[in-house]
Design a protein around this motif. Structure first.
Motif, PDB file in Angstrom:
ATOM      1  N   LEU A  31       0.833  -1.199   0.000  1.00  0.00           N
ATOM      2  CA  LEU A  31       0.000   0.000   0.000  1.00  0.00           C
ATOM      3  C   LEU A  31       0.870   1.253   0.000  1.00  0.00           C
ATOM      4  CD1 LEU A  31      -2.634   1.607   0.310  1.00  0.00           C
ATOM      5  CD2 LEU A  31      -2.491   1.208   2.778  1.00  0.00           C
ATOM      6  N   LEU A  32       1.908   1.264   0.842  1.00  0.00           N
ATOM      7  CA  LEU A  32       2.804   2.419   0.880  1.00  0.00           C
ATOM      8  C   LEU A  32       3.555   2.556  -0.444  1.00  0.00           C
ATOM      9  CD1 LEU A  32       4.256   2.180   4.501  1.00  0.00           C
ATOM     10  CD2 LEU A  32       2.328   3.508   3.654  1.00  0.00           C
ATOM     11  N   GLY A  33       3.907   1.416  -1.055  1.00  0.00           N
ATOM     12  CA  GLY A  33       4.534   1.468  -2.367  1.00  0.00           C
ATOM     13  C   GLY A  33       3.599   2.068  -3.405  1.00  0.00           C
ATOM     14  N   TRP A  34       2.325   1.704  -3.343  1.00  0.00           N
ATOM     15  CA  TRP A  34       1.316   2.259  -4.253  1.00  0.00           C
ATOM     16  C   TRP A  34       1.234   3.771  -4.087  1.00  0.00           C
ATOM     17  CZ3 TRP A  34      -1.998  -0.204  -7.811  1.00  0.00           C
ATOM     18  CH2 TRP A  34      -3.010   0.609  -8.339  1.00  0.00           C
ATOM     19  N   ILE A  35       1.190   4.227  -2.830  1.00  0.00           N
ATOM     20  CA  ILE A  35       1.141   5.667  -2.559  1.00  0.00           C
ATOM     21  C   ILE A  35       2.398   6.345  -3.096  1.00  0.00           C
ATOM     22  CG2 ILE A  35       1.086   7.407  -0.736  1.00  0.00           C
ATOM     23  CD1 ILE A  35      -0.537   5.409   0.945  1.00  0.00           C
ATOM     24  N   THR A  36       3.548   5.676  -2.970  1.00  0.00           N
ATOM     25  CA  THR A  36       4.800   6.219  -3.494  1.00  0.00           C
ATOM     26  C   THR A  36       4.696   6.489  -4.987  1.00  0.00           C
ATOM     27  OG1 THR A  36       6.152   5.079  -1.832  1.00  0.00           O
ATOM     28  CG2 THR A  36       7.252   5.746  -3.867  1.00  0.00           C
ATOM     29  N   GLY A  37       4.168   5.514  -5.732  1.00  0.00           N
ATOM     30  CA  GLY A  37       4.006   5.698  -7.173  1.00  0.00           C
ATOM     31  C   GLY A  37       3.105   6.875  -7.507  1.00  0.00           C
ATOM     32  N   GLU A  38       2.016   7.020  -6.758  1.00  0.00           N
ATOM     33  CA  GLU A  38       1.105   8.139  -6.994  1.00  0.00           C
ATOM     34  C   GLU A  38       1.789   9.470  -6.707  1.00  0.00           C
ATOM     35  OE1 GLU A  38      -2.146   7.186  -4.412  1.00  0.00           O
ATOM     36  OE2 GLU A  38      -3.276   6.177  -6.008  1.00  0.00           O
ATOM     37  N   VAL A  39       2.573   9.507  -5.619  1.00  0.00           N
ATOM     38  CA  VAL A  39       3.283  10.731  -5.251  1.00  0.00           C
ATOM     39  C   VAL A  39       4.280  11.117  -6.341  1.00  0.00           C
ATOM     40  CG1 VAL A  39       4.991  11.680  -3.644  1.00  0.00           C
ATOM     41  CG2 VAL A  39       3.001  10.472  -2.756  1.00  0.00           C
TER      42      VAL A  39
ATOM     43  N   THR B 159      -5.038  13.910 -20.323  1.00  0.00           N
ATOM     44  CA  THR B 159      -5.439  13.790 -18.921  1.00  0.00           C
ATOM     45  C   THR B 159      -5.736  12.347 -18.532  1.00  0.00           C
ATOM     46  OG1 THR B 159      -6.403  16.009 -19.003  1.00  0.00           O
ATOM     47  CG2 THR B 159      -7.070  14.590 -17.178  1.00  0.00           C
ATOM     48  N   GLU B 160      -6.524  11.660 -19.359  1.00  0.00           N
ATOM     49  CA  GLU B 160      -6.873  10.274 -19.048  1.00  0.00           C
ATOM     50  C   GLU B 160      -5.647   9.374 -19.133  1.00  0.00           C
ATOM     51  OE1 GLU B 160      -9.017   7.136 -17.772  1.00  0.00           O
ATOM     52  OE2 GLU B 160      -9.653   9.237 -17.873  1.00  0.00           O
ATOM     53  N   GLY B 161      -4.816   9.593 -20.126  1.00  0.00           N
ATOM     54  CA  GLY B 161      -3.602   8.793 -20.256  1.00  0.00           C
ATOM     55  C   GLY B 161      -2.656   9.010 -19.095  1.00  0.00           C
ATOM     56  N   ALA B 162      -2.555  10.254 -18.629  1.00  0.00           N
ATOM     57  CA  ALA B 162      -1.696  10.557 -17.486  1.00  0.00           C
ATOM     58  C   ALA B 162      -2.187   9.833 -16.239  1.00  0.00           C
ATOM     59  CB  ALA B 162      -1.658  12.069 -17.246  1.00  0.00           C
ATOM     60  N   HIS B 163      -3.513   9.744 -16.106  1.00  0.00           N
ATOM     61  CA  HIS B 163      -4.075   9.017 -14.972  1.00  0.00           C
ATOM     62  C   HIS B 163      -3.725   7.539 -15.053  1.00  0.00           C
ATOM     63  CE1 HIS B 163      -6.737   7.973 -11.708  1.00  0.00           C
ATOM     64  NE2 HIS B 163      -7.414   7.145 -12.488  1.00  0.00           N
ATOM     65  N   GLN B 164      -3.754   6.977 -16.245  1.00  0.00           N
ATOM     66  CA  GLN B 164      -3.383   5.575 -16.422  1.00  0.00           C
ATOM     67  C   GLN B 164      -1.910   5.359 -16.099  1.00  0.00           C
ATOM     68  OE1 GLN B 164      -5.600   3.181 -16.977  1.00  0.00           O
ATOM     69  NE2 GLN B 164      -7.205   4.755 -17.006  1.00  0.00           N
ATOM     70  N   VAL B 165      -1.068   6.313 -16.484  1.00  0.00           N
ATOM     71  CA  VAL B 165       0.357   6.220 -16.154  1.00  0.00           C
ATOM     72  C   VAL B 165       0.551   6.287 -14.643  1.00  0.00           C
ATOM     73  CG1 VAL B 165       2.600   7.372 -16.360  1.00  0.00           C
ATOM     74  CG2 VAL B 165       1.104   7.177 -18.357  1.00  0.00           C
ATOM     75  N   GLU B 166      -0.234   7.139 -13.988  1.00  0.00           N
ATOM     76  CA  GLU B 166      -0.153   7.239 -12.525  1.00  0.00           C
ATOM     77  C   GLU B 166      -0.494   5.905 -11.865  1.00  0.00           C
ATOM     78  OE1 GLU B 166      -2.588   9.430  -8.896  1.00  0.00           O
ATOM     79  OE2 GLU B 166      -2.544  10.374 -10.879  1.00  0.00           O
ATOM     80  N   LEU B 167      -1.543   5.254 -12.353  1.00  0.00           N
ATOM     81  CA  LEU B 167      -1.918   3.948 -11.802  1.00  0.00           C
ATOM     82  C   LEU B 167      -0.835   2.907 -12.073  1.00  0.00           C
ATOM     83  CD1 LEU B 167      -5.714   3.767 -12.791  1.00  0.00           C
ATOM     84  CD2 LEU B 167      -4.719   4.320 -10.554  1.00  0.00           C
TER      85      LEU B 167
END
Length: 237
Positions: free
Chosen positions: A170-178, A195-203
């Motif tokens: 979970l903390l690793g997931w948050i790291t990626g989002e940050v 915008t949508e593609g950037a969100h997919q990259v964030e995930l």
């Protein structure tokens, strides 16, 4: 304080803080799980206090901090280290080490909360409507709720050790989002992918970092356990 609007705002802040403090409770529980039983209570108290104190501080100065490029990248790397470190067994003993572990746990909570609070405090500041009294009062009331959440999670970690790995992921997931939402990175992603593609990259970044935490933390854990086994073998010999 007698006005109904004051208590409505307090309720909003408490509710928002409950919703946004799940990750803080996970960090506090994981950082304090290896402490001696007598130290766990104070670890949770101090950890929750630090979390709320930092949230108040960042709410006051968040506007300028959020616009600074590379700040989230630095924080994300620190959070990645913490997530991996939480998977490594702690093998120290004694009163001095126990006290040192207490403050080490509090420091880990502080660093993690600094990173995770950068976005969360915006909602809290909006609910407070610029009132410092509302902000402090609402967050202070939330402290027992964070501690209760940490205590519950710690009990689950003791009973189901596999959840430690889930918490680290979970903390690793948050790291990626940050990392993906840093002001120096996000505009580039939006310009390249939309915008949508950037969100997919964030995930995708969040998922990759979650896996990396498990891999790096697992290797680190195995290495430390191997060294500990070698020391035991040398001592017995």
């Amino acid at each position: 304080m007698a006005a109904p609007s004051f208590w409505v705002a307090v309720g909003k802040i408490i509710w928002i803080n409950i919703l946004l403090s799940g990750d803080n409770a996970v960090v506090i529980a994981m950082a304090c799980r290896s402490l001696p039983p007598k130290q766990r209570f104070w670890g949770m108290i101090l950890g929750a206090g630090v979390a709320v104190g930092l949230r108040i501080l960042f709410t006051i100065i968040i506007a300028s901090l959020m616009t600074m490029p590379y700040l989230k990248i630095a924080g994300g790397l620190a959070l990645f280290y913490i997530a991996c470190k939480l998977l490594v067994p702690d093998d120290s003993h004694g009163e001095v080490e126990a006290a040192d572990h207490l403050w080490r746990a509090v420091r880990m909570v502080a660093i993690a909360d600094i990173v995770m609070s950068l976005d969360n405090v915006i909602a809290i500041a909006a609910a407070a409507g610029g009132s410092l009294l509302l902000l402090v009062f609402g967050l202070a009331v939330s402290v027992p709720l964070i501690i209760a959440g940490a205590a519950l999670i710690m009990g689950l970690l003791d009973r189901f050790p596999i959840l430690i790995w889930a918490g680290a992921a979970l903390l690793g997931w948050i790291t990626g989002e940050v990392l993906a939402t840093d002001p120096a990175v996000e505009p580039l992603l939006v310009a390249r992918f939309g915008t949508e593609g950037a969100h997919q990259v964030e995930l995708a970044a969040a998922a990759v970092c979650a896996v990396l935490v498990l891999v790096v933390g697992g290797l680190w854990r195995r290495s430390k356990q191997a060294r500990a086994a070698e020391k035991v073998a040398e001592h017995e010999a």
